[in-house]
Design an enzyme around this catalytic site. Structure first.
Site, PDB file in Angstrom:
ATOM      1  N   TYR A   1     -10.905  46.561  75.626  1.00  0.00           N
ATOM      2  CA  TYR A   1     -11.039  48.011  75.769  1.00  0.00           C
ATOM      3  C   TYR A   1     -11.990  48.348  76.913  1.00  0.00           C
ATOM      4  O   TYR A   1     -11.684  49.173  77.778  1.00  0.00           O
ATOM      5  CB  TYR A   1     -11.547  48.600  74.454  1.00  0.00           C
ATOM      6  CG  TYR A   1     -11.755  50.095  74.479  1.00  0.00           C
ATOM      7  CD1 TYR A   1     -10.696  50.958  74.236  1.00  0.00           C
ATOM      8  CD2 TYR A   1     -13.012  50.639  74.739  1.00  0.00           C
ATOM      9  CE1 TYR A   1     -10.881  52.343  74.260  1.00  0.00           C
ATOM     10  CE2 TYR A   1     -13.208  52.005  74.762  1.00  0.00           C
ATOM     11  CZ  TYR A   1     -12.138  52.857  74.517  1.00  0.00           C
ATOM     12  OH  TYR A   1     -12.327  54.218  74.553  1.00  0.00           O
TER      13      TYR A   1
ATOM     14  N   SER B   1     -14.415  55.941  79.427  1.00  0.00           N
ATOM     15  CA  SER B   1     -15.349  55.670  78.346  1.00  0.00           C
ATOM     16  C   SER B   1     -16.706  55.401  78.972  1.00  0.00           C
ATOM     17  O   SER B   1     -16.799  54.960  80.122  1.00  0.00           O
ATOM     18  CB  SER B   1     -14.896  54.436  77.557  1.00  0.00           C
ATOM     19  OG  SER B   1     -15.911  53.991  76.665  1.00  0.00           O
TER      20      SER B   1
END
Length: 257
Positions: A159, A146
Site C-alpha cells: 500500500y 496517503s
C-alpha cells in the site's frame, strides 16, 4: 464554481471509489459546488442509489460500474462521462485498497492487486481523461494518495509503495501538462474514519481502535471523510488555480511529527 466552467454546460467531475468513505464525501462536496457527477465504483446497487439520491437533490449524476483493475475500464469511464454530460472537467482518483503485510507477508498476488488498483488504474484513467480535459481548455486531476506516500509505513508495504508511486505520478504529470492548463495535485490523508480503517472490527472494538489511532495523532483525533473532501474540492477550485504538482498532507500533523 470552478475555473473549468464553460458556456456549453455544467462542469463534470468523475469520482472513483465514490460509493463510500472519502469518495462519497468528495462527491457530495463537488455536488455542492455545482458539478455534474459520474460516480464510479464496483458496487452497482450502492452506486445507483447514490446517483438517485443526488438526482433527487437536483444534482446531475450518473453511476458507472467498473473494476478499475481491468485495463479497458478507463476508456469506458471517460466515454460514460462524455455520453452522460458531454464533457469532463475534473477527475478524482480515489479508488484504492489496503492489504497489510511486510515484504515476507506479501504475496505476488497481493502486490499485483494493490498496484493494479492503487497505481495502475490512476495512471490509466489519468491518461485516458487527458483528451477530454484538453477539449475544455484545461481541467484538474486530484489523486488521493496517503501520508504514507511521504513517510515510511510499518506493516503495509504494498500500500505505502503504491501511494508513493502515485505521489511521483502526480508530480510528473503536473510538469508534463501544466502548459495545457491541466493541473495535477494529490491529497495525502492520514488515518481517516472510513470502512478501510480497522477493517474487520465492529462496535466497541472498532471504537477503541479508532480512539487509539486518534491518540497517536498530534491533533488528537483521526480524520473524517469530510476533512479530506474539503481539500480535494479546494484543489479543483479557482482558488487553487496556481497550484499543480503539490502533495498536501491532511493527517492532523502526523507526517510532521
Amino acid at each position: 464554481m470552478t475555473e473549468t466552467t464553460a458556456a456549453n454546460g455544467t462542469p463534470c467531475a468523475i469520482v472513483t471509489g465514490a460509493t463510500s468513505g472519502i469518495g462519497a464525501a468528495i462527491a457530495s462536496a463537488l455536488a455542492a459546488e455545482g458539478y455534474a457527477l459520474l460516480l464510479v465504483g464496483r458496487r452497482e446497487a450502492a452506486g445507483q442509489a447514490m446517483a438517485d439520491k443526488f438526482r433527487a437533490q437536483g444534482v446531475e449524476a450518473a453511476f458507472h460500474a467498473a473494476d478499475l483493475s481491468d485495463t479497458t475500464a478507463p476508456e469506458a469511464v471517460v466515454q460514460a462521462a462524455n455520453a452522460a454530460f458531454g464533457r469532463v472537467d475534473v477527475l478524482i482518483n480515489n479508488a484504492g485498497i489496503l492489504i497489510q503485510g511486510t515484504a515476507e507477508d506479501t504475496t505476488d498476488a497481493d502486490w499485483n492487486r494493490v498496484m493494479d488498483i492503487n497505481l495502475n488504474s490512476v495512471f490509466r484513467l489519468s491518461r485516458a481523461v487527458l483528451p477530454a480535459l484538453r477539449a475544455q481548455g484545461g481541467g484538474a486531476i486530484v489523486n488521493i494518495a496517503s501520508d504514507w506516500a511521504l513517510v515510511g509505513a510499518k506493516g503495509a508495504l504494498a500500500y505505502a509503495v503504491s501511494k508513493a508511486a502515485v505521489a511521483q505520478l502526480t508530480r510528473c504529470m503536473a510538469l508534463d501538462h501544466a502548459h495545457e492548463g491541466i493541473r495535477v495535485n494529490a491529497v495525502c490523508p492520514g488515518d481517516t474514519d472510513t470502512p478501510m480503517l480497522a477493517a474487520g472490527l465492529t462496535g466497541a472494538a472498532r471504537a477503541q481502535r479508532v480512539a487509539e489511532y486518534g491518540a497517536a495523532i498530534p491533533m488528537g483525533r483521526i480524520g473524517t471523510p469530510e476533512d479530506i473532501a474539503g481539500v480535494a474540492a479546494f484543489l479543483v477550485s479557482d482558488a487553487a488555480r496556481y497550484m499543480t504538482g503539490t502533495l498536501i498532507p491532511v493527517d492532523g500533523g502526523a507526517s510532521a511529527d
